[in-house]
Design a protein around this motif. Structure first.
Motif, mmCIF file in Angstrom:
data_model
loop_
_atom_site.group_PDB
_atom_site.id
_atom_site.type_symbol
_atom_site.label_atom_id
_atom_site.label_comp_id
_atom_site.label_asym_id
_atom_site.label_seq_id
_atom_site.Cartn_x
_atom_site.Cartn_y
_atom_site.Cartn_z
ATOM 1 N N THR A 88 0.866 -1.180 0.000
ATOM 2 C CA THR A 88 0.000 0.000 0.000
ATOM 3 C C THR A 88 0.904 1.232 0.000
ATOM 4 O OG1 THR A 88 -1.682 -1.179 1.254
ATOM 5 C CG2 THR A 88 -1.813 1.228 1.252
ATOM 6 N N PRO A 89 0.849 2.060 -1.049
ATOM 7 C CA PRO A 89 1.702 3.247 -1.098
ATOM 8 C C PRO A 89 1.353 4.226 0.036
ATOM 9 C CG PRO A 89 0.811 2.746 -3.271
ATOM 10 C CD PRO A 89 0.098 1.887 -2.285
ATOM 11 N N ALA A 90 2.383 4.922 0.558
ATOM 12 C CA ALA A 90 2.176 5.883 1.649
ATOM 13 C C ALA A 90 1.338 7.076 1.181
ATOM 14 C CB ALA A 90 3.533 6.362 2.182
ATOM 15 N N GLN A 91 1.418 7.486 -0.113
ATOM 16 C CA GLN A 91 0.651 8.607 -0.628
ATOM 17 C C GLN A 91 -0.798 8.225 -0.923
ATOM 18 O OE1 GLN A 91 3.344 7.261 -1.962
ATOM 19 N NE2 GLN A 91 4.868 8.749 -2.542
ATOM 20 N N GLY A 92 -1.112 6.914 -0.825
ATOM 21 C CA GLY A 92 -2.450 6.457 -1.164
ATOM 22 C C GLY A 92 -2.495 5.931 -2.580
ATOM 23 N N GLY A 93 -3.613 5.419 -2.975
ATOM 24 C CA GLY A 93 -3.757 4.861 -4.315
ATOM 25 C C GLY A 93 -3.926 3.354 -4.236
ATOM 26 N N GLN A 94 -3.922 2.756 -5.424
ATOM 27 C CA GLN A 94 -4.168 1.314 -5.463
ATOM 28 C C GLN A 94 -2.947 0.541 -4.980
ATOM 29 O OE1 GLN A 94 -4.917 0.729 -9.660
ATOM 30 N NE2 GLN A 94 -3.002 -0.363 -9.898
ATOM 31 N N GLU A 95 -3.182 -0.672 -4.487
ATOM 32 C CA GLU A 95 -2.102 -1.526 -4.010
ATOM 33 C C GLU A 95 -1.247 -1.981 -5.191
ATOM 34 O OE1 GLU A 95 -4.375 -4.589 -2.018
ATOM 35 O OE2 GLU A 95 -3.974 -3.664 -0.086
ATOM 36 N N ILE A 96 0.041 -2.162 -4.933
ATOM 37 C CA ILE A 96 1.000 -2.559 -5.958
ATOM 38 C C ILE A 96 1.449 -3.992 -5.684
ATOM 39 C CG2 ILE A 96 3.199 -1.997 -7.058
ATOM 40 C CD1 ILE A 96 1.091 0.215 -7.317
ATOM 41 N N PHE A 97 1.413 -4.819 -6.726
ATOM 42 C CA PHE A 97 1.854 -6.215 -6.637
ATOM 43 C C PHE A 97 3.352 -6.269 -6.387
ATOM 44 C CE2 PHE A 97 3.652 -9.968 -8.698
ATOM 45 C CZ PHE A 97 2.911 -10.986 -8.119
ATOM 46 N N VAL A 98 3.800 -7.216 -5.529
ATOM 47 C CA VAL A 98 5.233 -7.424 -5.289
ATOM 48 C C VAL A 98 5.494 -8.930 -5.211
ATOM 49 C CG1 VAL A 98 5.037 -7.232 -2.765
ATOM 50 C CG2 VAL A 98 7.223 -6.812 -3.868
#
Length: 191
Positions: free
Chosen positions: A20-30
């Protein structure tokens, strides 16, 4: 551009999760392959910095991942290699000679043969002296004297004798060959 985030979901069995990015937005796959090869498994809530790339399907995924809270592993400096001072004719793989291989084998065979002969010499008298004579119980003599019911018997052996040898006995209600099952011959080892 580096982005900060937190590992919010992780499937350790399958080796992937989402940040989950600190600035907000959609989750990023890792994927597990983007984490540092430091022997530490990813944990939920771990702070991460990463860059985003788009895969061939147009989905966003993390790359160039860095874990700022993990200690960096410092390896001790390696010593410079020292040239060997052994002569060129020295070989580490030299095999022992024929006698050096055969003599230990002969010693082992000799010890086994000696031990076996001592065992058989000592075991033979023990087997002859340790044979215990069988204890024979004198045969009990029962006679058919007109008794026909279990209540008239004094043992399982007596009931079995009467069932085998005497006429008109009424001791085997289920006709299985075992008389007086509820009174005298209750266990399979009863005599």
């Amino acid at each position: 551009m580096r982005i900060e985030g937190t590992l919010s979901k992780w499937n350790d069995d399958r080796g992937f999760g989402f940040i989950t990015p600190a600035q907000g937005g959609q989750e990023i796959f890792v994927h597990i392959s983007t984490f540092p090869k430091d022997g530490v498994r990813p944990t939920l809530g771990e702070k991460l910095t990463f860059e985003i790339e788009t895969d061939k399907n147009g989905k966003k995924r993390a790359k160039n991942l860095f874990c700022p809270e993990r200690p960096t592993a410092k390896r001790p400096p390696t010593a410079p290699s020292v040239p060997s001072r052994r002569p060129a004719s020295y070989h580490r793989t030299e095999r022992p000679g024929f006698f050096a291989r055969v003599i230990p084998l002969l010693v082992v065979v000799g010890l086994v043969a000696y031990g076996y002969s001592e065992y058989t010499r000592r075991a033979a008298p023990l087997t002859a002296s340790s044979a215990k004579p069988e204890i024979q119980t004198p045969p009990q003599t029962y006679t058919c004297d007109g008794r026909t019911h279990c209540s008239q018997m004094t043992s399982c052996a007596e009931a079995k004798f009467f069932l085998r040898n005497c006429p008109n006995v009424q001791m085997d209600g289920n006709n299985d060959g075992v008389p007086c099952e509820q009174q005298w011959c209750t266990s399979p080892f009863a005599k």
